[in-house]
Design an enzyme around this catalytic site. Sequence first.
Site, PDB file in Angstrom:
ATOM      1  N   ASP A 188       0.822  -1.205   0.000  1.00 55.84           N
ATOM      2  CA  ASP A 188       0.000   0.000   0.000  1.00 55.84           C
ATOM      3  C   ASP A 188       0.859   1.258   0.000  1.00 55.84           C
ATOM      4  OD1 ASP A 188      -2.278  -1.572   0.108  1.00 55.84           O
ATOM      5  OD2 ASP A 188      -2.344  -1.541   2.307  1.00 55.84           O
ATOM      6  N   LYS A 189       0.272   2.336  -0.501  1.00 56.83           N
ATOM      7  CA  LYS A 189       0.950   3.629  -0.542  1.00 56.83           C
ATOM      8  C   LYS A 189       1.532   4.003   0.820  1.00 56.83           C
ATOM      9  CE  LYS A 189      -0.005   8.570  -1.194  1.00 56.83           C
ATOM     10  NZ  LYS A 189      -1.018   9.574  -1.560  1.00 56.83           N
TER      11      LYS A 189
END
Length: 324
Positions: A146-147
């Site tokens: 994930d970012k």
Amino acid sequence: MSEEYNKILYTHPVDETTTGQRIDKFIASDIDELSRSQVQKLIEKGNVFADEEIIADNDFKTRLGDIYQITIPNPEEPTPVAQDIKIDVLYEDKDIIVVNKPAGMTVHPGAGINTGTLVNALLYHCKDSLSGIGGVARPGIVHRIDKNTSGILVVAKNDIAHRGLAEQFFKHSIERTYFAVVYGVPSPKKGTIEGNIARSYYDRKKMALVQSGGKSAITHYEVMENYKNIASLVKCNLETGRTHQIRVHLSSIGCHLIGDDIYEKPKKSNINLPVMEKKYVNTFPRQALHAYSLGFIHPITKKELSFCVDVPEDIRELIGVLKK
């Protein structure tokens, strides 16, 4: 199927209980993978049909016996540009590159994000040496985090390496360890969480444990440090790699990741800390999750490779506050 379309979906027939509903509401509730806003956009673009009739109005009311066809256009993937963005390279040869991704960096372009991603940085660093299997927007990308998760990723620099790595991910033979800082302390302190994961029926941004369907997900965890039962540092070894797996699994046992704005309970934890420290913990700006280690067989040389990188400064500071 025409090459113009990525997918064609069909609803169940409209019955007595669903006759007269708004068309966008009916389709979104009938087809799990589409949100209502997505359906509305598809209707506005003329991609919803009843036989040969185009349904172009979101106010259209369903009719008894109708089966609606939804055509999903192929996504128009932007061609990412090379950008001179510093990346932390842990290992590199002619076939693969292993990097330590910082929190806040998206892995590849998409959803309106075309610059500042890891792919933009890799295109500058690796020039033309990235595999093409992932498509024009995802050159070299074999797996993602994930970012707002930091940590290790391996990227393929050619198609042969990409296939070799992808096969190991498919067979779940990749060794992956994460560290998470969570509210509370899992009980027992060491165990395994199992449960199929799929897109949440109630919130399209979230994944959820489901009783049927979805994909099998297995997380092995162990509590490494207990911060006065307020929070804990948990080591997670992934047997599978599903979207948001650790976040979903730890939330399912009541131990939400600190800083997780999707899976954390809406009401912040009423933890027993002084006011300033409590505010710091409850407003931590990203999920406290770090991809600590990655082990795999080199897809070309067949050598065993293993990499690890310590948790970044922001998580170390969080742990320091909790230890007080």
